[in-house]
Design a protein around this motif. Structure first.
Motif, PDB file in Angstrom:
ATOM      1  N   LEU A 110      55.354   3.552  54.152  1.00 19.02           N
ATOM      2  CA  LEU A 110      56.188   4.741  54.310  1.00 19.02           C
ATOM      3  C   LEU A 110      57.213   4.874  53.183  1.00 19.02           C
ATOM      4  O   LEU A 110      57.382   5.954  52.600  1.00 19.02           O
ATOM      5  N   LYS A 111      57.886   3.779  52.848  1.00 20.10           N
ATOM      6  CA  LYS A 111      59.004   3.844  51.917  1.00 20.10           C
ATOM      7  C   LYS A 111      58.602   3.737  50.449  1.00 20.10           C
ATOM      8  O   LYS A 111      59.250   4.329  49.585  1.00 20.10           O
ATOM      9  N   TYR A 112      57.522   2.998  50.164  1.00 14.27           N
ATOM     10  CA  TYR A 112      57.230   2.702  48.762  1.00 14.27           C
ATOM     11  C   TYR A 112      55.852   3.155  48.291  1.00 14.27           C
ATOM     12  O   TYR A 112      55.565   3.074  47.101  1.00 14.27           O
ATOM     13  N   ARG A 113      55.002   3.617  49.192  1.00 16.50           N
ATOM     14  CA  ARG A 113      53.642   4.009  48.800  1.00 16.50           C
ATOM     15  C   ARG A 113      53.340   5.470  49.119  1.00 16.50           C
ATOM     16  O   ARG A 113      52.182   5.859  49.225  1.00 16.50           O
ATOM     17  N   LYS A 151      71.387  10.209  45.892  1.00 14.92           N
ATOM     18  CA  LYS A 151      70.590  11.120  45.056  1.00 14.92           C
ATOM     19  C   LYS A 151      69.813  10.375  43.958  1.00 14.92           C
ATOM     20  O   LYS A 151      68.707  10.795  43.579  1.00 14.92           O
ATOM     21  N   LYS A 152      70.355   9.249  43.490  1.00 16.56           N
ATOM     22  CA  LYS A 152      69.648   8.460  42.486  1.00 16.56           C
ATOM     23  C   LYS A 152      68.394   7.827  43.089  1.00 16.56           C
ATOM     24  O   LYS A 152      67.311   7.862  42.498  1.00 16.56           O
ATOM     25  N   GLU A 185      64.345   8.570  42.334  1.00 12.87           N
ATOM     26  CA  GLU A 185      63.394   7.507  42.008  1.00 12.87           C
ATOM     27  C   GLU A 185      62.177   7.530  42.922  1.00 12.87           C
ATOM     28  O   GLU A 185      61.043   7.402  42.474  1.00 12.87           O
ATOM     29  N   ARG A 186      62.425   7.695  44.223  1.00 16.09           N
ATOM     30  CA  ARG A 186      61.353   7.644  45.212  1.00 16.09           C
ATOM     31  C   ARG A 186      60.624   8.969  45.341  1.00 16.09           C
ATOM     32  O   ARG A 186      59.429   9.015  45.629  1.00 16.09           O
ATOM     33  N   GLY A 187      61.355  10.044  45.167  1.00 12.09           N
ATOM     34  CA  GLY A 187      60.761  11.368  45.253  1.00 12.09           C
ATOM     35  C   GLY A 187      60.801  11.978  46.641  1.00 12.09           C
ATOM     36  O   GLY A 187      60.467  13.147  46.817  1.00 12.09           O
ATOM     37  N   TYR A 188      61.231  11.235  47.617  1.00 10.72           N
ATOM     38  CA  TYR A 188      61.314  11.737  48.990  1.00 10.72           C
ATOM     39  C   TYR A 188      62.170  10.799  49.821  1.00 10.72           C
ATOM     40  O   TYR A 188      62.370   9.641  49.470  1.00 10.72           O
ATOM     41  N   ASN A 189      62.696  11.325  50.927  1.00 13.06           N
ATOM     42  CA  ASN A 189      63.395  10.503  51.916  1.00 13.06           C
ATOM     43  C   ASN A 189      62.386  10.168  53.004  1.00 13.06           C
ATOM     44  O   ASN A 189      61.775  11.072  53.588  1.00 13.06           O
TER      45      ASN A 189
END
Length: 228
Positions: free
Chosen positions: A83-86, A122-123, A127-131
């Motif tokens: 969910l968080k990194y892929r 916001k940084k 980086e992740r592109g989504y919450n």
């Protein structure tokens, strides 16, 4: 649309987020076997559960629950990692449906006025592109018919990831990192704060303190997972 999904599944078969085996499109990302084995907490209808007790003497949480138990190297760690990194935001939608079902069936969590996610800085968002909480929150909002307000609680400090830190380090890593942009929006409101995982509760506590100057404010908590 359904026919198109079935055609695409032939060439791009869907796999289970937990065990990586091929599944049908009807299983919504998690196979039947893995779903049966998932460690559900059953806290939603349980007063004074472990999540609520972790905030005793700290902040006045109205009600609190977590959907699943998180354990190191367990299936929920794998789900959270996807969910968080892929970029597997669909997991948030799946868990949102399950959580909404729990909340609907519960005698608790009544009179919720708004759903608010723990925000990313916001940084980190760039980086992740989504919450990772967005689809979870939007799904809860749709299923429960409660407004989803993601833009008023703001994170003002970018903290390093909490996942690999020891408990004491997590406490010292979260201080005054949030503020409420427009307090009037939450006056005399009962907010359901959502997050992916609750560990020490330091982040939740920091969020609550950001609301302290809001008049007649109440907060409950619902997270995807919980770990001791």
């Amino acid at each position: 649309m359904k026919i198109l999904k079935e055609i695409l599944s032939v060439f791009y078969p869907e796999t289970c987020f937990c065990c990586n085996t091929t599944i049908s499109t009807n299983n919504e990302g998690i196979c039947i076997c893995c779903r049966h084995d998932l460690p559900f907490t059953n806290y939603t209808n349980l007063k004074s559960n472990k999540v609520e007790k972790s905030f005793y003497g700290r902040i006045p949480i109205e009600e609190a629950t977590s959907l699943l138990y998180f354990s190191k190297k367990g299936p929920i760690q794998e789900l959270m990692h996807h969910l968080k990194y892929r970029n597997k935001e669909k997991i948030g939608q799946i868990l949102g449906v399950w959580m909404a079902q729990d909340l609907k069936q519960s005698n608790r969590f009544k009179n919720i006025d708004a759903i608010v996610p723990v925000p990313l800085h916001k940084k980190r968002l760039k980086e992740r592109g989504y919450n990772q909480l967005t689809l979870f929150g939007k799904t809860l909002s749709k299923e429960l018919n409660i407004p989803y307000l993601p833009d008023n609680l703001i994170r003002i400090a970018s903290t390093k990831t909490q996942t690999r830190k020891f408990r004491v380090e997590r406490w010292s890593n979260v201080s005054t990192t949030f503020y409420v942009k427009d307090p009037v929006v939450f006056e005399n409101k009962h907010v359901l704060l959502i997050d992916d995982i609750v560990t020490t509760g330091a982040t939740v506590e920091a969020c609550f303190h950001a609301f302290e100057k809001v008049k007649l404010f109440k907060m409950s908590l619902a997270t995807m997972s919980y770990t001791n």
